[in-house]
Design a protein around this motif. Sequence first.
Motif, PDB file in Angstrom:
ATOM      1  N   HIS A   1       6.891 -40.185   5.184  1.00  0.00           N
ATOM      2  CA  HIS A   1       5.762 -40.934   5.743  1.00  0.00           C
ATOM      3  C   HIS A   1       4.868 -41.491   4.634  1.00  0.00           C
ATOM      4  CE1 HIS A   1       6.112 -38.531   9.782  1.00  0.00           C
ATOM      5  NE2 HIS A   1       7.045 -39.441   9.635  1.00  0.00           N
TER       6      HIS A   1
ATOM      7  N   ARG B   1       4.195 -45.554   3.801  1.00  0.00           N
ATOM      8  CA  ARG B   1       2.863 -46.162   3.693  1.00  0.00           C
ATOM      9  C   ARG B   1       2.672 -46.878   2.362  1.00  0.00           C
ATOM     10  NH1 ARG B   1       1.311 -41.073   5.732  1.00  0.00           N
ATOM     11  NH2 ARG B   1       0.502 -40.477   3.675  1.00  0.00           N
ATOM     12  N   ARG B   2       3.365 -46.413   1.326  1.00  0.00           N
ATOM     13  CA  ARG B   2       3.199 -47.000  -0.001  1.00  0.00           C
ATOM     14  C   ARG B   2       4.229 -48.078  -0.335  1.00  0.00           C
ATOM     15  NH1 ARG B   2       0.984 -41.974  -0.181  1.00  0.00           N
ATOM     16  NH2 ARG B   2      -0.774 -41.656  -1.626  1.00  0.00           N
TER      17      ARG B   2
END
Length: 322
Positions: A143, A147-148
């Motif tokens: 996760h 997100r990155r």
Amino acid sequence: MLKTASKTMRSRMLVALVAIATSLGLVTVVGGAQAAARIGGTQVGLEQFWINGCGMPKVKVRAWKRPGNYKTVIMLDGMRAQYDYSGWEINTNIQEMVRSGVNVVEPIGGPASFYTDWDAPSNFNGQQYRYTWNCAITRSLVHALDRRGYRVGRSRKYAIMGLSMGGNASLTIGAQNRHNFDAAGSLSGYNFLSAPGMRTMIRLAMLDVDPKPWNVDSMWPIWGLQWFQNDPMWNIGNMHGMKIFVGSGNGLFGRYNALPNVFDDLFQGSTLEFLAFTQAKAFQAAAALSGLPVMSYDAVGTHSWGYWQDMVWNAKSRGFFR
């Protein structure tokens, strides 16, 4: 007088054994300062962050990313993982793959963890919490990477590789999480954990890992189903359609066995690597019978970093991350 004579005799025996090994081509002298020069050597896209440990303390992650790269690989450490840096960063140059298409992610810590969710804290060494590494990798880390912006490439899935305990864990994690992984590699891993005698071998190995000793029964009960659930051999059916890489040495001394480490290499590295070699061959035979293609790499070498570094670069050169 006797003590001095004994010391002299041991020294002469050491010199003689090293001389014999060298003359037979068993030992190659390599630079001893190699590892110390690694950390900080690759700054391209380097970032450090922390992820939720799923009940464990937060896990530090160091990662290298470059825009336009076509794959991200999560690299798992071995039995003696440290909490400052991954052994991959300390001892190898695989972070340099970021310059040629592959983002590299290294979660840090987890000695003797096998990157699995334990039944209980290790009661032999007073561990204060239960390992929950499978959760940390498959949920928290994935996760955080999503997100990155690490989910890249045509498949939009990750690769995962590891050495020794991280090798068999990579195959299992990849096979059981196909929605996130499409490539998994085991480097000197133990890919047939439920084989006769393996539970005893793992038990003995974990007794000698700092902070020692670790209780393998706290990880998986001796007759628990976890030994099968976490065994790559029993997960082959879930690997079809994935890229699988299996590398191992044969236990013989090769180009990375240096003079100062000759006895450790002989009595530990050779034994561990020969065991990994037999496990690799058993896994490859079972995979072939099931119709699963396996990209393999056989090295003349022991259980040590130079050979694992070569295995990763070999996988990359053969298109494993494509």
